[in-house]
Motif scaffolding. Structure first.
Motif, mmCIF file in Angstrom:
data_model
loop_
_atom_site.group_PDB
_atom_site.id
_atom_site.type_symbol
_atom_site.label_atom_id
_atom_site.label_comp_id
_atom_site.label_asym_id
_atom_site.label_seq_id
_atom_site.Cartn_x
_atom_site.Cartn_y
_atom_site.Cartn_z
ATOM 1 N N UNK A 23 0.855 -1.181 0.000
ATOM 2 C CA UNK A 23 0.000 0.000 0.000
ATOM 3 C C UNK A 23 0.890 1.229 0.000
ATOM 4 N N UNK A 24 0.691 2.091 -0.983
ATOM 5 C CA UNK A 24 1.486 3.303 -1.124
ATOM 6 C C UNK A 24 0.614 4.547 -0.987
ATOM 7 N N UNK A 37 -4.367 -3.194 -7.664
ATOM 8 C CA UNK A 37 -5.731 -3.499 -7.241
ATOM 9 C C UNK A 37 -6.600 -2.248 -7.181
ATOM 10 N N UNK A 38 -5.993 -1.142 -6.785
ATOM 11 C CA UNK A 38 -6.752 0.097 -6.628
ATOM 12 C C UNK A 38 -5.807 1.279 -6.725
ATOM 13 N N UNK A 39 -6.257 2.333 -7.381
ATOM 14 C CA UNK A 39 -5.486 3.575 -7.457
ATOM 15 C C UNK A 39 -6.467 4.743 -7.391
ATOM 16 N N UNK A 51 -1.580 -2.782 -4.192
ATOM 17 C CA UNK A 51 -1.104 -3.726 -5.214
ATOM 18 C C UNK A 51 -0.769 -5.059 -4.563
ATOM 19 N N UNK A 52 -0.710 -6.091 -5.379
ATOM 20 C CA UNK A 52 -0.419 -7.433 -4.899
ATOM 21 C C UNK A 52 0.840 -7.955 -5.585
ATOM 22 N N UNK A 53 1.748 -8.522 -4.808
ATOM 23 C CA UNK A 53 2.954 -9.123 -5.357
ATOM 24 C C UNK A 53 2.610 -10.514 -5.872
ATOM 25 N N UNK A 54 2.891 -10.777 -7.118
ATOM 26 C CA UNK A 54 2.534 -12.060 -7.722
ATOM 27 C C UNK A 54 3.348 -13.197 -7.114
#
Length: 261
Positions: A194-195, A233-235, A257-260
């Protein structure tokens, strides 16, 4: 960074952590940056975590300054929180709050906001205690260290939150990518990042001192994450609400975001 600008570097020159908090994050009714600095990150993180997709044992927080307001929601979803900071004065400020020392900065206004969002407005004190208990380590680190994993000696995290860190320590785009890769080494496959950051921010002022910030936007940040194999996932972005000469950002953003695997 332009060497002639005379801007200081947060992680190298130090700053007055209490002045930063009182200027940008206080409970004062006329606090200029309330909507951008407090309301936006608190509510976005609460909404994202409430969906139930981001949870686990360990959360690592790698943020700028002595900030903890973005962690009040997180302590409901993660058993343990490790806080990393690149500034010793900010470490001291956080520890003073965590250990209830005399003169500690009060985050009660944030606890109240979060418990209101959760529909538990009568549990403000319990929320404060829960977050303080969840934070097991507050660690200072050198941004030049190649491997943060070796530095803190902990397993990879289920989630990493970074609020303002990249803005405050990165010099340019290459430096941003180097720091991003260091952070991602701390995140387990399938974990979430999460940024939070400022849009087109080039400086911020603390007292009489002006500090450098890396100027970028949510598009650059999203593309950087995609380049490292993460799924966005979301911005979300919001235009700047404050009016002040103390800093020059155009807005603030939130990315999950999700790390693959």
């Amino acid at each position: 960074m332009d060497p002639s600008s005379n801007k200081k570097l947060y992680h190298k020159h130090g700053l007055d952590s209490r002045t930063l908090l009182e200027t940008y994050y206080s409970a004062a009714p006329d606090m200029t940056f309330k909507e951008d600095g407090l309301t936006f990150p608190i509510e976005k993180l609460h909404n994202a975590l409430s969906k139930g997709h981001m949870t686990g044992k360990l959360l690592i927080d790698i943020s700028g300054g002595p900030l903890v307001h973005h962690l009040y929601s997180a302590c409901e979803f993660f058993q343990e929180i490790i806080v990393l900071r690149a500034n010793e004065k900010c470490i001291t400020e956080i520890q003073k709050w965590q250990k209830d020392r005399t003169g500690a900065f009060s985050w009660e206004h944030v606890a109240k906001h979060v418990t209101d969002l959760e529909g538990k407005s009568d549990e403000c004190e319990a929320k404060e205690m829960k977050l303080k208990s969840a934070i097991t380590h507050v660690v200072n680190f050198d941004t030049e260290t190649e491997s943060l994993t070796d530095l803190i000696g902990v397993p990879q995290a289920d989630c990493i939150i970074s609020h303002g860190f990249m803005d405050m320590v990165c010099k340019d785009q290459d430096d941003y990518m180097r720091n991003l890769r260091k952070i991602l080494k701390l995140l387990k496959p399938g974990g979430h990042l999460i940024l939070f950051g400022g849009i087109n921010l080039s400086y911020f002022t603390v007292g009489e001192q002006k500090f450098h910030a890396f100027s970028y936007d949510e598009t650059f940040a999203s593309n950087a994450l995609l380049a490292e194999g993460l799924t966005i996932l979301q911005c979300e972005v919001t235009p700047r609400k404050s009016k002040s000469h103390l800093t020059d950002y155009d807005g603030v953003f939130f990315i999950s975001a999700c790390k693959q695997k």
